[in-house]
Design a protein around this motif. Sequence first.
Motif, PDB file in Angstrom:
ATOM      1  N   LYS A  17      56.060  48.890  42.337  1.00 52.26           N
ATOM      2  CA  LYS A  17      55.329  48.218  43.569  1.00 52.26           C
ATOM      3  C   LYS A  17      53.950  47.645  42.973  1.00 52.26           C
ATOM      4  N   PRO A  18      53.314  46.850  43.784  1.00 49.79           N
ATOM      5  CA  PRO A  18      52.003  46.169  43.442  1.00 49.79           C
ATOM      6  C   PRO A  18      50.949  47.332  43.651  1.00 49.79           C
ATOM      7  N   TYR A  19      49.889  47.254  42.958  1.00 46.67           N
ATOM      8  CA  TYR A  19      48.675  48.090  43.087  1.00 46.67           C
ATOM      9  C   TYR A  19      47.513  47.232  42.935  1.00 46.67           C
ATOM     10  N   TYR A  20      46.465  47.824  43.001  1.00 52.57           N
ATOM     11  CA  TYR A  20      45.056  47.160  42.610  1.00 52.57           C
ATOM     12  C   TYR A  20      44.054  47.835  41.530  1.00 52.57           C
ATOM     13  N   LYS A  21      43.465  46.792  40.833  1.00 53.50           N
ATOM     14  CA  LYS A  21      42.908  47.522  39.602  1.00 53.50           C
ATOM     15  C   LYS A  21      41.428  46.936  39.740  1.00 53.50           C
ATOM     16  N   LEU A  34      36.535  31.830  40.100  1.00 50.02           N
ATOM     17  CA  LEU A  34      37.232  31.621  39.108  1.00 50.02           C
ATOM     18  C   LEU A  34      36.372  31.873  37.645  1.00 50.02           C
ATOM     19  N   ASP A  35      35.279  31.719  37.469  1.00 53.82           N
ATOM     20  CA  ASP A  35      34.375  32.190  36.291  1.00 53.82           C
ATOM     21  C   ASP A  35      34.553  33.661  36.237  1.00 53.82           C
ATOM     22  N   ALA A  36      34.648  34.311  37.282  1.00 52.84           N
ATOM     23  CA  ALA A  36      34.870  35.822  36.912  1.00 52.84           C
ATOM     24  C   ALA A  36      36.086  36.241  36.453  1.00 52.84           C
ATOM     25  N   LEU A  37      37.310  35.443  37.070  1.00 53.24           N
ATOM     26  CA  LEU A  37      38.634  35.765  36.517  1.00 53.24           C
ATOM     27  C   LEU A  37      38.881  35.373  35.189  1.00 53.24           C
ATOM     28  N   TRP A  42      39.293  36.903  29.582  1.00 49.21           N
ATOM     29  CA  TRP A  42      39.048  36.760  28.292  1.00 49.21           C
ATOM     30  C   TRP A  42      38.529  38.173  27.777  1.00 49.21           C
ATOM     31  N   TYR A  43      37.641  38.784  28.435  1.00 50.48           N
ATOM     32  CA  TYR A  43      36.864  39.950  27.925  1.00 50.48           C
ATOM     33  C   TYR A  43      37.347  41.331  28.010  1.00 50.48           C
ATOM     34  N   VAL A  44      38.117  41.482  29.112  1.00 50.16           N
ATOM     35  CA  VAL A  44      38.464  42.750  29.603  1.00 50.16           C
ATOM     36  C   VAL A  44      40.092  43.175  29.811  1.00 50.16           C
ATOM     37  N   ASP A  45      40.529  42.072  29.938  1.00 51.99           N
ATOM     38  CA  ASP A  45      41.957  42.465  30.382  1.00 51.99           C
ATOM     39  C   ASP A  45      42.968  41.138  30.301  1.00 51.99           C
TER      40      ASP A  45
END
Lengths: 233, 574
Positions: A17-21, A34-37, A42-45
């Motif tokens: 099932k879906p979850y939030y991270k 979008l810059d944050a995503l 790129w750098y985290v996940d």
Amino acid sequence: MKRKFRIFRYQPDKDKKPYYKEYEIEIEDGWTVLDALNHIHWYVDGTLAYRRACRSEICGSCAMRINGKNRLACKTQIKTLGSGTIKIEPLPGLPIIKDMVVDMDPFFRNLEKVKPYFIKYSPLPEEEQLQTPEERDLINEAAMCILCGACTTSCPSFWANPDYLGPAALLKAYRFIFDSRDEGGKERLEIINDRNGLWRCHAIFNCTEACPKNINITHYIKKLQNLAVNNQF
Amino acid sequence: MQIEKYYHKSDALVVGTGLAGLRAALALADAGIDTITISKVYPTRSHSVSAQGGIAAAIGHASDDSTELHMWDTVKGSDYLGDQDAIEMFVNEAIKTVYEMEHMGVVFSRMPDGRIAQRRFGGHSRPRAVYAADYTGHVLLHTLFEQCIKKKVRFFNEFFVLKLILREDGVVSGVVAWDIRNGGLHIFNAKATLFATGGFGRAFKITSNSFTNTGDGLSLVLREGLPIEDLEFVQFHPTGLYRLGILVSEAARGEGGYLINGKGERFMKRYAPEKMELAPRDVVARAEQTEINEGRGIDGKDYIYLDLRHLGAEKIKERLPQIRELAMNFLGVDPIKEPIPIQPTAHYQMGGIPTTKRGEVLGDGKSQVVPGFYAAGEAACVSIHGANRLGTNSQQEAITMGRITGLAMAEFVKKADLMPVPDKAVEEAEAHVRRYLEGKGSVRPFELRERLHEIMTNKVGIFRNERDLTEAVRQVRELEAEIPNIHVEDKGVRFNLDLQEALETENLLVFSEVIAAGALNRRESRGAHYRVDYPKRDDENWLKHTLAWKTPEGVKFDYKPVVITKYQPQERKY
């Protein structure tokens, strides 16, 4: 400045099932969602999935739900989102492919139902068909639609009934029915003059509020309803 | 890991769904040819949608324009590197294209009498740009998409091409692609394949281009041992939003906007006294960069101003609504009240896959057609734009060449056989994806991309020299050597953005060497290619097209003459 993002995660072939991270990242002044995503991807996940292309509010790829509202990620300045955790989710009402990526096929199938193309039966002139600036003004705003899906997926009538054509398809119908050059108005009006068309709009205005191009969609649906009632064709 | 395979057959295959691809698909559908289009995005997300200012055609609604003048302006704009036979055909077909698009319902802006309006654009001696406010590309692309729906073109959206199938007998018989949404290899077997895969702007740090513009078509072609033409000619658009590169249409200057330096001066008077802000893009971008380099940017920084205030609120709202919105959203600047901070931004590739005037790909770059293979739009080099493209000629080229190429393909498939796909091609494509999904590397795609951006922007930019370019070639080759070491974090098959970025990064690295090596090789200045160590155009040695092949030892060059029919090269002044 550090900001927290609470991001919807779901991979249907893998996750039960879906979850939030949650991700906390350092953001720069002037960053959009979008810059944050991109930064997180790129750098985290690297497993995070979302769509994007033009990053300038015109291609319609990156519509998603940001703090409970449908918006374009590339258009949404982070500084306009208050100071709390920013919640990011996919557009509601469409099947999820992965994370923020939804299946847009049902949306485009609805669009196809309204004959979303210019129709002309009389012979065409050698040069252009004339259209005055005033005639063009009637459809100028409607023609700005970028088919991002923010409107249709914000509509409670669409959530309740996926067969509802939805605001984007109706707006497209308007764009052609009110085009002074087009001759397919009557056949298009017959298609949308239906329980799953014009009459499922209850003027809730969610679509108008969600539209990233500021198109007054409800107003145009109203005009179509009036036309259907007065049966001007 | 199990990777499923799916086979599709069609007479024609169109890769890319921008203006060129959709127009070709429509021409094929109109001819009754069974056509599949594939694209890595939904069609309306293609980068053509971002085009703003207009589409050139000498319809003469606002002046005494003629096709001869359109041709002359384009030849001069190209710094005499454009092939004049192609340009002559192009300017004549352009008029037909505009009326044809109007007949499909495009909402062009109008004059009070109801005819199509036109406005000025850089390098054009007459008001020649047919437009729809400042979202011309959007309405053109959506209209073609609508017509393709009407004609029931078969769309395969969100597929990434891994391999061009070039058989040993020299025939192209389709592509192998990865299904981005669901995973799996799809083998598209076709009699005729079109690459309308767009441009390469994402090789640079500051660019107007979409994330998707990673020159995939160029690298797919180079990998098969085919040449690319004139790739050293990179257009830097004079007005990108500061730091972001997002396009501010040349229409802003066409409508009368000024460029202002840190001293409050309209500096274009020193570079192009006659045309001022409406000189061609290469001239204006160089002027801006010179002002910035010599300390005359705003507050001495690396930007200047685009000032629209004198146009007035009404004109800005009516003619330039999108760029006003963009300036407000991204920079917090309302052009009605304040000047817009701008800088040059990588925008367009003049070179590309060499083709004939019918869009047939040339296997030797000169005269030998590759059976079954076509290219059109920004991905192709006909060459209409030579060393510098004029604004509004690219949307026009995409649609016009899309139509012409689609018709050529329709003719071809009627007499051609469907040639089978060699197993080897499918195996190679599969191995390519497996390397990322099963292997483990140590360098992330974005790290290589960022390093590439530094090299290309600092050393292969507006001003170039021998030392920087020599270094750039070496450094890009070093980055390329790291491709086998790319690490993809996401190992899933469903919408794997990480995998896609790895594949795109690889493509960026493959063709970037050709840009840098081509720029090093061409020891002259022409159009958008400017060598500070060779500041003059050298017609004696360099009035010729570059053809470039990738080899393990580096880029190999050959040349072909420019087609000159009506206009002999002369000094280029604006």
